[in-house]
Design a protein around this motif. Structure first.
Motif, PDB file in Angstrom:
ATOM      1  N   THR A 144       0.831  -1.205   0.000  1.00  0.00           N
ATOM      2  CA  THR A 144       0.000   0.000   0.000  1.00  0.00           C
ATOM      3  C   THR A 144       0.866   1.255   0.000  1.00  0.00           C
ATOM      4  N   LYS A 145       1.896   1.282   0.827  1.00  0.00           N
ATOM      5  CA  LYS A 145       2.785   2.443   0.870  1.00  0.00           C
ATOM      6  C   LYS A 145       3.526   2.607  -0.452  1.00  0.00           C
ATOM      7  N   ALA A 146       3.916   1.504  -1.051  1.00  0.00           N
ATOM      8  CA  ALA A 146       4.602   1.567  -2.346  1.00  0.00           C
ATOM      9  C   ALA A 146       3.664   2.113  -3.419  1.00  0.00           C
ATOM     10  N   THR A 147       2.395   1.694  -3.392  1.00  0.00           N
ATOM     11  CA  THR A 147       1.401   2.186  -4.351  1.00  0.00           C
ATOM     12  C   THR A 147       1.172   3.680  -4.154  1.00  0.00           C
ATOM     13  N   GLU A 148       1.018   4.109  -2.907  1.00  0.00           N
ATOM     14  CA  GLU A 148       0.827   5.534  -2.617  1.00  0.00           C
ATOM     15  C   GLU A 148       2.024   6.351  -3.088  1.00  0.00           C
ATOM     16  N   ALA A 149       3.215   5.851  -2.858  1.00  0.00           N
ATOM     17  CA  ALA A 149       4.429   6.560  -3.286  1.00  0.00           C
ATOM     18  C   ALA A 149       4.483   6.662  -4.812  1.00  0.00           C
TER      19      ALA A 149
END
Length: 77
Positions: free
Chosen positions: A7-12
């Motif tokens: 999720t954090k990778a997608t947001e980034a």
């Protein structure tokens, strides 16, 4: 990779795409088409980033009432 990391990778990734789009001078449709994703997704992440960048009280008001808050200037006479 755990779901939180994903999720954090997608947001980034989308934050970077939104930043690049804003700097590009292209329309969302032009930018997205040339990179192989939907303009509506770019718009969605752009809105999501706008909420994330707002002061917490304004973002909470906007989510609860479904409308961008009005800004009112008050002068002391």
């Amino acid at each position: 990779m755990g779901s939180m990391t994903r999720t954090k990778a997608t947001e980034a990734m989308w934050s970077e795409r939104v930043r690049a789009w804003r700097e590009s001078g292209e329309t969302a449709e032009e930018f997205a088409r040339s990179r192989g994703f939907a303009a509506s997704t770019l718009h969605g992440w752009s809105s999501r980033r706008a909420y994330a960048d707002m002061p917490r009280s304004v973002a909470t008001y906007s989510r609860e009432y479904g409308d961008w808050p009005l800004c009112v200037a008050v002068s002391m006479l």
